[in-house]
Write an enzyme that holds these catalytic residues in place. Structure first.
Site, mmCIF file in Angstrom:
data_model
loop_
_atom_site.group_PDB
_atom_site.id
_atom_site.type_symbol
_atom_site.label_atom_id
_atom_site.label_comp_id
_atom_site.label_asym_id
_atom_site.label_seq_id
_atom_site.Cartn_x
_atom_site.Cartn_y
_atom_site.Cartn_z
ATOM 1 N N ARG A 7 -4.312 -6.527 -2.064
ATOM 2 C CA ARG A 7 -4.329 -5.225 -2.735
ATOM 3 C C ARG A 7 -4.596 -4.124 -1.712
ATOM 4 N NH1 ARG A 7 -8.791 -3.863 -1.490
ATOM 5 N NH2 ARG A 7 -8.493 -1.819 -2.400
ATOM 6 N N GLY A 8 -4.554 -2.863 -2.194
ATOM 7 C CA GLY A 8 -4.700 -1.728 -1.285
ATOM 8 C C GLY A 8 -3.297 -1.300 -0.871
ATOM 9 N N ALA A 9 -2.996 -0.019 -1.039
ATOM 10 C CA ALA A 9 -1.622 0.455 -0.869
ATOM 11 C C ALA A 9 -0.982 0.042 0.469
ATOM 12 C CB ALA A 9 -1.575 1.967 -1.071
ATOM 13 N N ARG A 26 4.040 -3.797 -7.747
ATOM 14 C CA ARG A 26 3.073 -2.810 -8.268
ATOM 15 C C ARG A 26 3.762 -1.449 -8.224
ATOM 16 N NH1 ARG A 26 -3.028 -3.082 -6.608
ATOM 17 N NH2 ARG A 26 -3.232 -2.180 -8.683
ATOM 18 N N GLN A 74 -13.749 -3.001 -7.119
ATOM 19 C CA GLN A 74 -13.384 -3.041 -5.692
ATOM 20 C C GLN A 74 -14.505 -2.471 -4.818
ATOM 21 O OE1 GLN A 74 -11.334 -2.154 -8.126
ATOM 22 N NE2 GLN A 74 -9.192 -2.580 -7.681
ATOM 23 N N ASP A 112 -2.882 6.152 -3.276
ATOM 24 C CA ASP A 112 -1.745 5.239 -3.420
ATOM 25 C C ASP A 112 -0.414 5.970 -3.391
ATOM 26 O OD1 ASP A 112 -4.091 3.650 -4.491
ATOM 27 O OD2 ASP A 112 -2.480 2.168 -4.464
ATOM 28 N N ASN A 140 -4.852 7.909 -7.081
ATOM 29 C CA ASN A 140 -5.733 6.890 -6.483
ATOM 30 C C ASN A 140 -6.421 6.129 -7.610
ATOM 31 O OD1 ASN A 140 -6.883 5.618 -4.139
ATOM 32 N ND2 ASN A 140 -8.811 6.601 -4.629
#
Ligand code: MRU
Length: 315
Positions: free
Chosen positions: A49-51, A86, A183, A224, A234
């Site tokens: 995960r995480g852009a 996503r 997170q 994001d 975000n």
């Protein structure tokens, strides 16, 4: 493809491994990704995960797949699947599109390596610009996880914070737990513990009180997707932090690389917002089957953002 190692992603001797972020902080479990479909599943369930990280991970998986003998048609099909894994983080689409362009020129491996190395360098550049905004003694609020787990470098917002600490500034970080998937509590707290950076974990609904008590000097978050007008999507809850920061005159910075900027979105209203499974909100507490709304991101309008900290500098 060459060996590449980051906090949450490793390519070693032709094999691709990801650190399962759903298992952190209690278990550090590395999983081997053996197909594009597996990578899609890992991204869906936020093991990866995480852009920026999902963009790099998708690129590496496509290159690995091609190196293992997949045809160009199969790579194209896999790219189509990964591209939509996503919907909000534009870094994913940007990385897949670069890979598709490279496929035509037979330069898939080279492009995957470039995307990895570039992300590391972008993080360094953001840290370099953003760090200057932090003063010795600052108490910093952050939301979600934006560090080494969300990128393949030192991170976006958390990279800025880390660099300030490494440069000797005595800082204290307040970490929003980041409902519903935590997170902040699980991942940012894990990273800050490893780095030895002093922090205090708070629940999301405490930020207002801390600001009212003048215990927060500055706030840093990631993004994001940033629209052409500067509105920034975000993790859900970021907008609330921005409104609070505005009311309490706390500078609020969004840290992101150019790969997060999407000029095809004129404003934040054009950014697609991912909605996730209702059980993420219900958890164990709510009655089974009760109505739920679960947008994974929100949009902060540019007028609430003191400045964007980009790899090119402040904007
Ligand atoms: O749903 P997640 O955990 O992938 O959301 C991550 C965030 O919202 C981060 O703040 C964002 O990706 C920027 S971090 C480099």
């Amino acid at each position: 493809m060459k060996d590449m190692v980051s906090m949450g992603l490793r390519h070693e001797r032709g094999k691709l491994f990801v650190l399962d972020q759903q298992k952190l902080p209690h278990q550090e479990l590395w999983l081997e990704c053996k197909s594009p479909q597996e990578m899609v599943d890992l991204i869906h369930r936020l093991a990866v995960r995480g852009a920026p990280l999902i963009g790099v991970a998708a690129a590496l998986e496509l290159a690995r797949y091609y190196e293992r003998g997949a045809t160009k048609a199969a790579v194209r099909e896999a790219a189509g699947m990964l591209r939509v894994a996503r919907p909000t983080a534009v870094n994913l689409m940007a990385a897949v599109d670069r890979m598709l362009a490279a496929l035509a020129a037979d330069e898939l491996v080279k492009m995957a390596e470039t995307i990895f190395d570039e992300d590391v360098a972008l993080c360094e550049d953001m840290a370099c610009h953003g760090e200057l905004l932090i003063k010795d003694g600052d108490r910093i609020l952050t939301h979600c996880n934006t560090g080494g787990l969300a990128t393949v470098g030192i991170g976006t917002a958390l990279g800025v914070i880390r660099r300030a600490f490494e440069n000797g500034k005595r800082i204290h970080v307040y970490v929003d737990e980041t409902r519903p998937l935590l997170q902040g509590a699980r991942l940012t707290a894990w990273e800050l513990t490893k780095l030895g950076i002093p922090f205090t974990l708070i629940s999301d609904n405490m930020a207002g009180m801390l600001m009212a008590q003048k215990k927060i000097d500055i706030a840093f978050v990631g993004s994001d997707r940033i629209a052409a007008n500067g509105d920034a999507a975000n993790k859900i809850g970021t907008y609330s932090v921005a409104v609070l920061a505005h009311y309490h005159h706390v500078p609020f910075y969004v840290v992101a690389p150019y790969t997060t900027v999407d000029k095809s979105c004129a404003t934040g209203a054009d950014i697609p917002i991912e909605e996730r499974n209702s059980d993420e909100i219900r958890g164990e507490a709510a009655p089974r089957g009760c109505a739920v709304y679960n947008p994974a991101f929100d949009v902060t309008p540019r007028k609430l953002i003191t400045a964007l900290v980009l790899n090119t500098g402040l904007a």
